[in-house]
Scaffold this motif. Structure first.
Motif, PDB file in Angstrom:
ATOM      1  N   ALA A  98      53.379-103.658  41.211  1.00 32.86           N
ATOM      2  CA  ALA A  98      54.500-102.816  41.667  1.00 32.86           C
ATOM      3  C   ALA A  98      54.119-101.675  42.601  1.00 32.86           C
ATOM      4  N   THR A 101      54.150-102.318  46.322  1.00 32.44           N
ATOM      5  CA  THR A 101      55.333-103.017  46.818  1.00 32.44           C
ATOM      6  C   THR A 101      55.813-102.479  48.162  1.00 32.44           C
ATOM      7  N   GLY A 155      59.574-111.840  44.338  1.00 28.77           N
ATOM      8  CA  GLY A 155      59.310-110.834  43.316  1.00 28.77           C
ATOM      9  C   GLY A 155      59.582-109.453  43.880  1.00 28.77           C
ATOM     10  N   ASN A 156      58.865-108.460  43.369  1.00 29.16           N
ATOM     11  CA  ASN A 156      59.093-107.084  43.807  1.00 29.16           C
ATOM     12  C   ASN A 156      58.909-106.926  45.310  1.00 29.16           C
ATOM     13  N   ARG A 159      61.603-108.839  47.443  1.00 32.03           N
ATOM     14  CA  ARG A 159      62.903-108.159  47.410  1.00 32.03           C
ATOM     15  C   ARG A 159      62.901-106.909  48.281  1.00 32.03           C
ATOM     16  N   GLU A 160      61.770-106.195  48.284  1.00 33.30           N
ATOM     17  CA  GLU A 160      61.699-104.994  49.125  1.00 33.30           C
ATOM     18  C   GLU A 160      61.669-105.369  50.598  1.00 33.30           C
TER      19      GLU A 160
END
Length: 320
Positions: A98, A101, A155-156, A159-160
């Motif tokens: 995370a 990210t 995933g994280n 999505r970002e």
């Protein structure tokens, strides 16, 4: 007093957390990456190993460290560690999810812009043959607004990337083995498509997936032939997801428009020939190479050592 070995130099704040808690810290101080032989010698009497994802921690290394309690990987991935074997020895393996990210997502979008506007190619020209003067059809690129980005791995980071791309008026579609819920898709403004459809309809394809046995060479010669001739491939996930030899051929033959790689199939080596192409951007695995991301990663690995030393459970265990 428990001993910690760092197989690479880490941010000073990381070491300070460890020493402030009374741990003895030693650091590999050699040039380049630590060798397997040096690592074997260095872990003999250590309780904790903190290592970057560039260091291979195999069964031999684990067997060489009878006191080892924790392998704290400085990175979100952990395919460099034999986590299953570590588990059989009662050794926890952790990662740093995370916190990188935003950095990786920024790099992904930056590479999209650099490819489409030929920024790196233009910089190289200015440093060599120079600028002949402005002309209406000179050095044309293309805008990313209105184009379609296909994200593989949602995933994280994926999505970002989608959030940032949508802010630049890019249409976003994604594929991964498990589809998001309808409310999640609507909140992100993205559309799920099958892998084959994503390959055929995307103007940019961004690989933001972790490495798994079933996605080795997911991007092969056959897949490149299905992509648009003007499409760009961006890999900030893991190198072996792309067959680089097939990618080189596809680029040389104009099968696809270009590529940007931040990770490599045989990292740190780059497939010979890619560096000669002006429609390719090559960066040295800088996805999370920011002061902010590396500091956060260092805090996680150091705190996990402290947690175990104090008799608590570590966080982000990947082999529980």
């Amino acid at each position: 007093m428990s001993k910690v070995f760092l197989s690479a130099k880490l941010p000073a704040a990381t070491t300070k957390i460890l020493t402030d808690h009374g741990l003895t810290v030693s650091v590999y101080a050699g040039e380049g990456l630590i060798s397997h032989a040096e690592l074997l010698k260095s872990v003999v009497d250590v309780d904790y190993l903190i290592t970057p994802l560039s260091t291979q921690v195999d069964a031999a290394v684990i067997d060489a460290a009878p006191k080892l309690k924790l392998i704290a990987n400085f990175g979100a991935g952990f395919n460099n560690i034999d986590a299953a074997y570590a588990k059989t020895k009662g050794i926890q393996v952790t990662n740093t999810p995370a916190v990188s990210t935003n950095s990786v997502a920024e790099v992904t979008v930056g590479l999209m812009l650099a490819l489409s506007h030929r920024i790196v190619e233009g910089d190289a020209q200015m440093r060599t043959s120079g600028f002949p003067g402005w002309a209406p059809l000179y050095f044309l690129g293309s805008e990313i607004a209105g184009k379609t980005l296909g994200i593989v791995g949602f995933g994280n980071i994926g999505r970002e990337v989608a959030r940032k791309a949508r802010a630049l008026a890019v249409n976003v579609q994604y594929w991964q083995p498990h589809r998001l819920t309808d409310p999640e898709e609507r909140s992100l403004g993205v559309q799920y498509v099958e892998f084959a459809d994503l390959v055929q309809t995307s103007d940019f394809i961004s690989i933001n997936a972790p490495q798994k046995p079933d996605n080795h060479h997911q991007f092969s010669a056959a897949v490149f032939k299905e992509m648009k001739a003007t499409a760009f491939l961006i890999n900030v996930g893991r190198g072996p997801i792309v067959d680089e030899a097939a990618l080189l051929t596809a680029l040389q033959q104009g099968v696809i428009g270009g590529a940007a790689l931040d990770v490599y199939e045989h990292e740190p080596q780059v497939t010979a020939g890619l560096e000669k192409l002006n429609n390719v951007i090559l960066t040295p695995h800088i996805g999370n190479a920011t002061v902010e991301a590396r500091a956060a990663m260092g805090t996680i690995v150091a705190n996990n050592v402290v947690l175990l030393e104090q008799g608590h459970n570590a966080k982000f265990i990947v082999n529980a």
